[in-house]
Design a protein around this motif. Sequence first.
Motif, PDB file in Angstrom:
ATOM      1  N   CYS A  70       0.841  -1.198   0.000  1.00 55.93           N
ATOM      2  CA  CYS A  70       0.000   0.000   0.000  1.00 55.93           C
ATOM      3  C   CYS A  70       0.875   1.247   0.000  1.00 55.93           C
ATOM      4  N   ILE A  71       0.556   2.208  -0.887  1.00 55.39           N
ATOM      5  CA  ILE A  71       1.269   3.489  -0.958  1.00 55.39           C
ATOM      6  C   ILE A  71       0.257   4.595  -1.234  1.00 55.39           C
ATOM      7  N   ILE A  92       5.431  -0.744 -11.447  1.00 59.16           N
ATOM      8  CA  ILE A  92       5.306   0.077 -10.239  1.00 59.16           C
ATOM      9  C   ILE A  92       5.942  -0.688  -9.087  1.00 59.16           C
ATOM     10  N   GLU A  93       6.911  -0.040  -8.428  1.00 57.34           N
ATOM     11  CA  GLU A  93       7.626  -0.694  -7.343  1.00 57.34           C
ATOM     12  C   GLU A  93       7.967   0.329  -6.269  1.00 57.34           C
ATOM     13  N   VAL A 100       8.392   5.521  -4.497  1.00 52.53           N
ATOM     14  CA  VAL A 100       7.841   4.560  -5.436  1.00 52.53           C
ATOM     15  C   VAL A 100       8.325   4.927  -6.834  1.00 52.53           C
ATOM     16  N   SER A 101       8.631   3.928  -7.626  1.00 54.73           N
ATOM     17  CA  SER A 101       9.096   4.185  -8.994  1.00 54.73           C
ATOM     18  C   SER A 101       8.071   3.673  -9.992  1.00 54.73           C
ATOM     19  N   ILE A 108      11.843   6.512 -16.293  1.00 50.33           N
ATOM     20  CA  ILE A 108      11.629   6.148 -14.898  1.00 50.33           C
ATOM     21  C   ILE A 108      11.254   7.400 -14.115  1.00 50.33           C
ATOM     22  N   TYR A 109      10.205   7.300 -13.309  1.00 49.92           N
ATOM     23  CA  TYR A 109       9.761   8.399 -12.456  1.00 49.92           C
ATOM     24  C   TYR A 109       9.767   7.903 -11.023  1.00 49.92           C
ATOM     25  N   ASN A 110      10.406   8.646 -10.133  1.00 55.34           N
ATOM     26  CA  ASN A 110      10.405   8.328  -8.706  1.00 55.34           C
ATOM     27  C   ASN A 110       9.561   9.360  -7.966  1.00 55.34           C
ATOM     28  N   PHE A 111       8.617   8.888  -7.161  1.00 56.19           N
ATOM     29  CA  PHE A 111       7.733   9.779  -6.411  1.00 56.19           C
ATOM     30  C   PHE A 111       7.904   9.539  -4.922  1.00 56.19           C
ATOM     31  N   ASN A 112       7.858  10.633  -4.156  1.00 53.52           N
ATOM     32  CA  ASN A 112       7.766  10.514  -2.708  1.00 53.52           C
ATOM     33  C   ASN A 112       6.345  10.114  -2.329  1.00 53.52           C
ATOM     34  N   CYS A 113       6.195   9.366  -1.264  1.00 50.08           N
ATOM     35  CA  CYS A 113       4.876   8.895  -0.820  1.00 50.08           C
ATOM     36  C   CYS A 113       4.472   9.572   0.485  1.00 50.08           C
ATOM     37  N   PHE A 114       3.171   9.722   0.670  1.00 48.88           N
ATOM     38  CA  PHE A 114       2.636  10.128   1.967  1.00 48.88           C
ATOM     39  C   PHE A 114       2.702   8.919   2.904  1.00 48.88           C
ATOM     40  N   LEU A 115       2.702   9.196   4.185  1.00 47.93           N
ATOM     41  CA  LEU A 115       2.647   8.115   5.160  1.00 47.93           C
ATOM     42  C   LEU A 115       1.266   7.471   5.142  1.00 47.93           C
TER      43      LEU A 115
END
Length: 372
Positions: A70-71, A92-93, A100-101, A108-115
């Motif tokens: 879960c993200i 998606i990983e 998450v990428s 390739i896109y890397n995103f920061n995730c919320f808690l």
Amino acid sequence: MKMLIKKNILLEGLNYVSKALSTRNIIPVLNGIKFDLKKEGLFLTATDNDITIQYLIDKKDIDSIEETGCIIIYGKSLLEIIRKLPDTTIMIENFESNEVSFKTEMSIYNFNCFLEEDFPDINLEETKKPIILSSLKFKEMVNQTSFACSIQESRPLLTGVDFKIHNKKFECVATDSYRLSKVTIELNKSYDENINIVIPAKNINEFIKTIEKDTELEIHTFANKALFKHRNLIFQTSLLNGTYPNTDNSFPKEYKYELELNLKDFYNILDRASLITQSKDKNIIDLDLNNNVIVIKASSQEMGKVEEKMNIINKYGNNIKISFSAKYMIEALKIFKEEKIYLLLNGEISPIIVKEQNNDELIQLILPMKTY
């Protein structure tokens, strides 16, 4: 989480749930879309604490699921990026670093995730006996009524659509106190519990945008919320508190004036005449009934005057002069489909009723305007 999914499959789900993304940034996590990958498939969820939308991408539509998880990702940027990608497959990983990428063959896109713990704990509960009807029929009912809701927040209840269910009768009503639209249909089965809920028009209009095909629609109602379920989508909305005005006595049982008109001709005359009055707040049109002819008049100091005649059938032969909002009448006429409509009146200051022949399911009411 690790999965492989086609861009168009993911984009369809994101387009649905993004309608619930918060337009205010008071609570940052409400800008996020929750990706909850389970063995059944990918559950996408977004909420602004007023509406919640969840969409399931079934496992059969996912190329591979290697690891569940879960993200929560910032929704609007993600949606725009996925939308602009070429047709491709996306890996998606997510990683322990709360990133998450999204990988394709060429990018390739890397995103920061919320808690995850910051995301609201949403209860999408269902009742044991939901109301069941055609999704397209429900969409039609909302389209035929919600336009008559008030846009003034000073009377919150009138900004919503009133839904009533009694036995097999399903009634949908909207009014801004100057006009009223009412639709009544017969359900396939009878319901023991009487239901009377008011849903904000902006919320229910967002929901019907998700209805594209005729499927079975389930409606689950509670004291403070309503949940709609069709296909792979769940839409939950808060309700407006309070008692909606009783509109049952708004429609007289008898009328002194009954006019039969061609819908298209009447609409076109009003459409042309209203061009003269568009700069005026009330957009008033005058109607003079003289035997079997009506005369439509409009005027403004800036543009001048217009007068058009139209042949009609005047059932009782009475004559009358009445004024009304061209905008309200035109919007009411748009929802009718039959070739002929009826205007029913009792006097210059009584409501104007618009309906089709032998059809009491769909009724429009417009209050006349005083011009003196």
